[in-house]
Design a protein around this motif. Structure first.
Motif, short mmCIF file in Angstrom:
data_model
loop_
_atom_site.label_atom_id
_atom_site.label_comp_id
_atom_site.label_asym_id
_atom_site.label_seq_id
_atom_site.Cartn_x
_atom_site.Cartn_y
_atom_site.Cartn_z
N ARG A 286 18.38 -1.41 -42.99
CA ARG A 286 19.71 -1.97 -43.17
C ARG A 286 20.08 -3.01 -42.12
O ARG A 286 20.62 -4.05 -42.44
N THR A 287 19.78 -2.73 -40.86
CA THR A 287 20.26 -3.60 -39.79
C THR A 287 19.18 -4.45 -39.17
O THR A 287 19.42 -5.12 -38.17
N THR A 288 17.99 -4.43 -39.73
CA THR A 288 16.89 -5.18 -39.13
C THR A 288 16.08 -5.89 -40.21
O THR A 288 16.07 -5.45 -41.36
N GLY A 289 15.42 -6.96 -39.82
CA GLY A 289 14.62 -7.71 -40.77
C GLY A 289 13.28 -7.07 -41.05
O GLY A 289 12.71 -7.23 -42.12
N GLY A 290 12.77 -6.35 -40.07
CA GLY A 290 11.49 -5.69 -40.24
C GLY A 290 11.20 -4.79 -39.07
O GLY A 290 11.96 -4.78 -38.08
N ARG A 291 10.11 -4.04 -39.17
CA ARG A 291 9.72 -3.21 -38.03
C ARG A 291 8.22 -2.99 -38.04
O ARG A 291 7.58 -2.94 -39.09
N LEU B 146 11.79 -15.08 -43.96
CA LEU B 146 10.79 -14.02 -44.09
C LEU B 146 9.58 -14.31 -43.22
O LEU B 146 9.07 -13.41 -42.54
N ILE B 147 9.13 -15.56 -43.19
CA ILE B 147 7.98 -15.94 -42.38
C ILE B 147 8.28 -15.73 -40.89
O ILE B 147 7.45 -15.24 -40.14
N GLY B 148 9.51 -16.06 -40.47
CA GLY B 148 9.90 -15.82 -39.08
C GLY B 148 9.89 -14.35 -38.73
O GLY B 148 9.43 -13.97 -37.64
N ILE B 149 10.37 -13.51 -39.64
CA ILE B 149 10.36 -12.06 -39.41
C ILE B 149 8.92 -11.55 -39.32
O ILE B 149 8.59 -10.74 -38.44
N ILE B 150 8.07 -12.03 -40.20
CA ILE B 150 6.66 -11.61 -40.19
C ILE B 150 5.99 -12.00 -38.87
O ILE B 150 5.28 -11.20 -38.25
N LYS B 151 6.23 -13.23 -38.41
CA LYS B 151 5.66 -13.66 -37.13
C LYS B 151 6.14 -12.78 -35.98
O LYS B 151 5.36 -12.41 -35.10
N HIS B 152 7.42 -12.45 -36.00
CA HIS B 152 7.99 -11.59 -34.96
C HIS B 152 7.30 -10.23 -34.95
O HIS B 152 6.88 -9.73 -33.90
N GLU B 153 7.16 -9.64 -36.13
CA GLU B 153 6.53 -8.32 -36.21
C GLU B 153 5.03 -8.39 -35.86
O GLU B 153 4.49 -7.46 -35.27
N LEU B 154 4.40 -9.50 -36.20
CA LEU B 154 2.99 -9.67 -35.83
C LEU B 154 2.81 -9.81 -34.32
O LEU B 154 1.78 -9.43 -33.78
N CYS B 155 3.82 -10.36 -33.64
CA CYS B 155 3.77 -10.40 -32.17
C CYS B 155 3.73 -8.98 -31.61
O CYS B 155 2.93 -8.67 -30.72
N HIS B 156 4.61 -8.11 -32.14
CA HIS B 156 4.58 -6.70 -31.73
C HIS B 156 3.20 -6.10 -32.03
O HIS B 156 2.61 -5.43 -31.19
N TYR B 157 2.73 -6.37 -33.23
CA TYR B 157 1.46 -5.79 -33.71
C TYR B 157 0.29 -6.17 -32.82
O TYR B 157 -0.43 -5.30 -32.31
N GLY C 229 2.86 4.19 -34.67
CA GLY C 229 1.94 5.26 -35.04
C GLY C 229 0.88 4.84 -36.03
O GLY C 229 -0.29 5.20 -35.90
N THR C 230 1.27 4.07 -37.03
CA THR C 230 0.33 3.71 -38.09
C THR C 230 -0.21 2.28 -37.95
O THR C 230 -1.25 1.97 -38.51
N GLY C 231 0.52 1.43 -37.26
CA GLY C 231 0.13 0.03 -37.15
C GLY C 231 0.61 -0.81 -38.32
O GLY C 231 0.33 -2.01 -38.40
N ASN C 232 1.36 -0.20 -39.24
CA ASN C 232 1.86 -0.93 -40.41
C ASN C 232 3.13 -1.70 -40.06
O ASN C 232 3.81 -1.40 -39.09
N ILE C 233 3.43 -2.66 -40.93
CA ILE C 233 4.65 -3.46 -40.78
C ILE C 233 5.49 -3.27 -42.03
O ILE C 233 4.98 -3.32 -43.15
N GLU C 234 6.79 -3.04 -41.82
CA GLU C 234 7.73 -2.91 -42.94
C GLU C 234 8.72 -4.06 -42.85
O GLU C 234 9.20 -4.40 -41.78
N ILE C 235 9.04 -4.65 -44.00
CA ILE C 235 9.93 -5.80 -44.08
C ILE C 235 11.12 -5.45 -44.97
O ILE C 235 10.96 -4.81 -46.01
N ASN C 236 12.30 -5.92 -44.56
CA ASN C 236 13.52 -5.75 -45.35
C ASN C 236 13.54 -6.83 -46.42
O ASN C 236 13.65 -8.02 -46.12
#
Length: 157
Positions: A33-38, A61-72, A42-49
Motif C-alpha cells: 500500500r505505502t511502497t512501490g516495491g520491496r 516502474l523502472i525506477g522502482i525496479i532499479k531501486h530494489e535491484l540496488c538492495h538486491y 529471506g528469499t531474495g525475491n522482489i515484489e512490486i506494487n
C-alpha cells in the motif's frame, strides 16, 4: 503487464544497469500500500506494487525496479544494502535510481461517522471529551476522584 513480462524486465534492467544477473523471482504484490516495491531478504525475491505501473507509468516502474535491484545486488554481495548505507546511496546515483518513489494518487476515503462522548464529574463539574466510551464504574475524575457521568454524545461530520 503480466508477471512473466515483469520478470523479463527486471532481468534486462539488472544486466543493462548493473552488469549482473538477477537470479530470483520478481512479482507483483497487490497488498503493498505505502511502497512501490520491496526486496525480501529471506528469499531474495522482489515484489512490486502494480498500482505504480497503472497510475504513474512504466518509467516510474523502472525506477522502482532499479531501486530494489540496488538492495538486491548489495545484499547478495554482503555490502551495505540499507537506505542509510553510503554504498547504497552511491549505487543509486550510479544507476539513476530514485531514493524514494513518487506518491500515488489518493483514492477517496470513506467518511467515517466520528463521535465524541462528553463526560462530567459529579463533584467538580470538570468535563472530559473522549472518542471511546469510558466504563464509569471503573474510572473517576482525575482532579477530585468524583464519579463520572455521561452527559451526551456529539457526532462530528
Amino acid at each position: 503487464m503480466e508477471e512473466k513480462e515483469l520478470q523479463k524486465l527486471v532481468e534486462n534492467i539488472s544486466i543493462e544497469s548493473f552488469g549482473k544477473l538477477f537470479r530470483h523471482k520478481a512479482s507483483f504484490n497487490s497488498r503493498l500500500r505505502t511502497t512501490g516495491g520491496r526486496y525480501l531478504l529471506g528469499t531474495g525475491n522482489i515484489e512490486i506494487n502494480k498500482k505504480y505501473l497503472d497510475q504513474l507509468g512504466e518509467s516510474e516502474l523502472i525506477g522502482i525496479i532499479k531501486h530494489e535491484l540496488c538492495h538486491y545486488h548489495l545484499h547478495q554481495e554482503k555490502r551495505g544494502y540499507q537506505h542509510r548505507d553510503q554504498e547504497f546511496k552511491t549505487l543509486l546515483k550510479k544507476v539513476g535510481a530514485p531514493r524514494f518513489c513518487s506518491q500515488l494518487l489518493e483514492r477517496p476515503r470513506k467518511r467515517v461517522n466520528r463521535k465524541v462522548l462528553l463526560y462530567q464529574c459529579s463533584k467538580c463539574n470538570l468535563q472530559y471529551k473522549r472518542r471511546k466510551s469510558i466504563d464509569t464504574s471503573r474510572y473517576v475524575c482525575g482532579k477530585c476522584r468524583g464519579k463520572l457521568l455521561k452527559i451526551k454524545e456529539i457526532s462530528l461530520e
